[in-house]
Write a protein that holds these residues in place. Structure first.
Motif, mmCIF file in Angstrom:
data_model
loop_
_atom_site.group_PDB
_atom_site.id
_atom_site.type_symbol
_atom_site.label_atom_id
_atom_site.label_comp_id
_atom_site.label_asym_id
_atom_site.label_seq_id
_atom_site.Cartn_x
_atom_site.Cartn_y
_atom_site.Cartn_z
ATOM 1 N N ASP A 85 -41.527 -10.058 74.468
ATOM 2 C CA ASP A 85 -41.093 -9.595 73.142
ATOM 3 C C ASP A 85 -40.280 -8.312 73.250
ATOM 4 N N ALA A 86 -40.701 -7.402 74.133
ATOM 5 C CA ALA A 86 -39.956 -6.151 74.307
ATOM 6 C C ALA A 86 -38.572 -6.428 74.887
ATOM 7 N N ALA A 87 -38.489 -7.379 75.826
ATOM 8 C CA ALA A 87 -37.184 -7.719 76.411
ATOM 9 C C ALA A 87 -36.276 -8.317 75.341
ATOM 10 N N ALA A 88 -36.829 -9.209 74.530
ATOM 11 C CA ALA A 88 -36.017 -9.834 73.476
ATOM 12 C C ALA A 88 -35.515 -8.772 72.499
ATOM 13 N N ALA A 89 -36.356 -7.801 72.173
ATOM 14 C CA ALA A 89 -35.941 -6.727 71.252
ATOM 15 C C ALA A 89 -34.807 -5.901 71.872
ATOM 16 N N LEU A 90 -34.929 -5.614 73.164
ATOM 17 C CA LEU A 90 -33.880 -4.860 73.870
ATOM 18 C C LEU A 90 -32.564 -5.638 73.856
ATOM 19 N N TRP A 91 -32.632 -6.921 74.116
ATOM 20 C CA TRP A 91 -31.415 -7.738 74.141
ATOM 21 C C TRP A 91 -30.807 -7.855 72.740
ATOM 22 N N HIS A 92 -31.651 -7.952 71.718
ATOM 23 C CA HIS A 92 -31.130 -7.960 70.340
ATOM 24 C C HIS A 92 -30.362 -6.668 70.075
ATOM 25 N N GLN A 93 -30.999 -5.536 70.388
ATOM 26 C CA GLN A 93 -30.381 -4.229 70.111
ATOM 27 C C GLN A 93 -29.077 -4.067 70.869
ATOM 28 N N ALA A 94 -29.007 -4.658 72.075
ATOM 29 C CA ALA A 94 -27.801 -4.527 72.904
ATOM 30 C C ALA A 94 -26.716 -5.515 72.491
ATOM 31 N N GLY A 95 -27.020 -6.371 71.509
ATOM 32 C CA GLY A 95 -26.009 -7.302 71.002
ATOM 33 C C GLY A 95 -25.798 -8.521 71.886
ATOM 34 N N LEU A 96 -26.780 -8.835 72.728
ATOM 35 C CA LEU A 96 -26.610 -9.932 73.682
ATOM 36 C C LEU A 96 -27.137 -11.271 73.179
ATOM 37 N N THR A 97 -27.843 -11.280 72.068
ATOM 38 C CA THR A 97 -28.440 -12.545 71.613
ATOM 39 C C THR A 97 -27.496 -13.266 70.653
ATOM 40 N N ARG A 98 -27.678 -14.569 70.596
ATOM 41 C CA ARG A 98 -26.903 -15.419 69.701
ATOM 42 C C ARG A 98 -27.866 -16.333 68.969
ATOM 43 N N PRO A 99 -27.518 -16.743 67.734
ATOM 44 C CA PRO A 99 -28.477 -17.510 66.926
ATOM 45 C C PRO A 99 -28.936 -18.803 67.595
ATOM 46 N N TRP A 100 -28.098 -19.386 68.448
ATOM 47 C CA TRP A 100 -28.448 -20.680 69.042
ATOM 48 C C TRP A 100 -29.282 -20.545 70.324
ATOM 49 N N ASN A 101 -29.534 -19.314 70.776
ATOM 50 C CA ASN A 101 -30.373 -19.099 71.961
ATOM 51 C C ASN A 101 -31.634 -18.369 71.547
ATOM 52 N N SER A 102 -32.769 -18.822 72.059
ATOM 53 C CA SER A 102 -33.996 -18.044 71.903
ATOM 54 C C SER A 102 -34.162 -17.188 73.147
ATOM 55 N N PRO A 103 -34.030 -15.862 73.031
ATOM 56 C CA PRO A 103 -34.189 -15.035 74.229
ATOM 57 C C PRO A 103 -35.605 -15.087 74.767
ATOM 58 N N GLU A 104 -36.576 -15.308 73.870
ATOM 59 C CA GLU A 104 -37.968 -15.419 74.321
ATOM 60 C C GLU A 104 -38.142 -16.652 75.216
ATOM 61 N N LEU A 105 -37.564 -17.774 74.762
ATOM 62 C CA LEU A 105 -37.671 -19.011 75.549
ATOM 63 C C LEU A 105 -36.891 -18.879 76.855
ATOM 64 N N ASP A 106 -35.700 -18.291 76.782
ATOM 65 C CA ASP A 106 -34.911 -18.077 78.012
ATOM 66 C C ASP A 106 -35.712 -17.260 79.019
ATOM 67 N N ALA A 107 -36.343 -16.181 78.549
ATOM 68 C CA ALA A 107 -37.107 -15.306 79.450
ATOM 69 C C ALA A 107 -38.319 -16.045 80.008
ATOM 70 N N GLN A 108 -39.005 -16.808 79.158
ATOM 71 C CA GLN A 108 -40.190 -17.536 79.630
ATOM 72 C C GLN A 108 -39.807 -18.525 80.719
ATOM 73 N N ARG A 109 -38.717 -19.240 80.510
ATOM 74 C CA ARG A 109 -38.266 -20.209 81.516
ATOM 75 C C ARG A 109 -37.902 -19.516 82.824
ATOM 76 N N ALA A 110 -37.214 -18.385 82.712
ATOM 77 C CA ALA A 110 -36.805 -17.667 83.930
ATOM 78 C C ALA A 110 -38.032 -17.185 84.693
ATOM 79 N N LEU A 111 -39.059 -16.755 83.959
ATOM 80 C CA LEU A 111 -40.279 -16.276 84.630
ATOM 81 C C LEU A 111 -41.080 -17.434 85.219
ATOM 82 N N ASP A 112 -41.016 -18.583 84.577
ATOM 83 C CA ASP A 112 -41.787 -19.743 85.044
ATOM 84 C C ASP A 112 -41.150 -20.399 86.267
ATOM 85 N N GLY A 113 -39.830 -20.259 86.432
ATOM 86 C CA GLY A 113 -39.123 -20.980 87.491
ATOM 87 C C GLY A 113 -39.304 -20.331 88.854
ATOM 88 N N ASP A 114 -39.140 -21.153 89.893
ATOM 89 C CA ASP A 114 -39.237 -20.638 91.264
ATOM 90 C C ASP A 114 -37.948 -19.962 91.703
#
Ligand SMILES: CC(C)(COP(=O)(O)OP(=O)(O)OC[C@H]1O[C@@H](n2cnc3c(N)ncnc32)[C@H](O)[C@@H]1OP(=O)(O)O)[C@@H](O)C(=O)NCCC(=O)NCCS
Length: 140
Positions: A12-41
């Motif tokens: 949640d903190a990472a997603a908030a940082l990315w929102h503030q930095a203007g990196l998020t877009r309505p069609w991407n969930s930064p939370e889901l992106d981060a979860q997938r990146a953490l789950d992957g090998d």
């Protein structure tokens, strides 16, 4: 300042940082992106912590061929202190450790101000065009 892999509780903190930095877009969930990146090998999200506060984040991974960096952001209060450079160095170290020889990244049109930062770090214009296609419409 400590740089380490994020855990699920940091997302949640990472997603908030990315929102503030203007990196998020309505069609991407930064939370889901981060979860997938953490789950992957073959991927992770690195975070810089000032005490317990997340002040920088970057997603890094590889696709078996090249390394990719996404979502680099530094909290506004910490910009210009060398933290962005340290985050990129940490992402590059992660790729080297994983045997990846070359790293790439994409800069959105309109974010030209950041090009000087990447040039400073040795990132050259790759002289390629990136094409993309929707495979399905993500839920909004
Ligand atoms: C891009 C970003 C991560 C840079 O982080 P930062 O902590 O401010 O950058 P640093 O302090 O590490 O800068 C490192 C060096 O690059 C230089 N630099 C930084 N931004 C620059 C720019 N836009 N143009 C030219 N040089 C730049 C700095 O002067 C510094 O030089 P030095 O080594 O001689 O001191 C930060 O500005 C940010 O979060 N931006 C918003 C999110 C974003 O656009 N991310 C990129 C998505 S592709």
């Amino acid at each position: 300042m400590t740089i380490r892999d994020l855990t699920a509780s940091d997302i949640d903190a990472a997603a908030a940082l990315w929102h503030q930095a203007g990196l998020t877009r309505p069609w991407n969930s930064p939370e889901l992106d981060a979860q997938r990146a953490l789950d992957g090998d073959t991927s992770t999200v690195l975070g810089a912590f000032d005490d317990e506060r997340l002040v920088g984040a970057v997603m890094v991974g590889h696709d078996g061929h090249r390394g990719w960096v996404y979502y680099l952001a530094v909290d506004e209060s910490q910009r210009g202190t060398g933290l962005g450079m340290r985050m990129m160095a940490a992402a590059e170290d992660w790729l080297r450790t994983n045997g990846v020889a070359k790293v790439q990244l994409m800069v959105r049109s309109g974010n030209d101000a950041v090009l000087g930062f990447y040039e400073h770090l040795g990132y050259e214009d790759a002289n390629v065009q990136v094409r993309s296609k929707w495979l399905f419409q993500p839920a909004s």
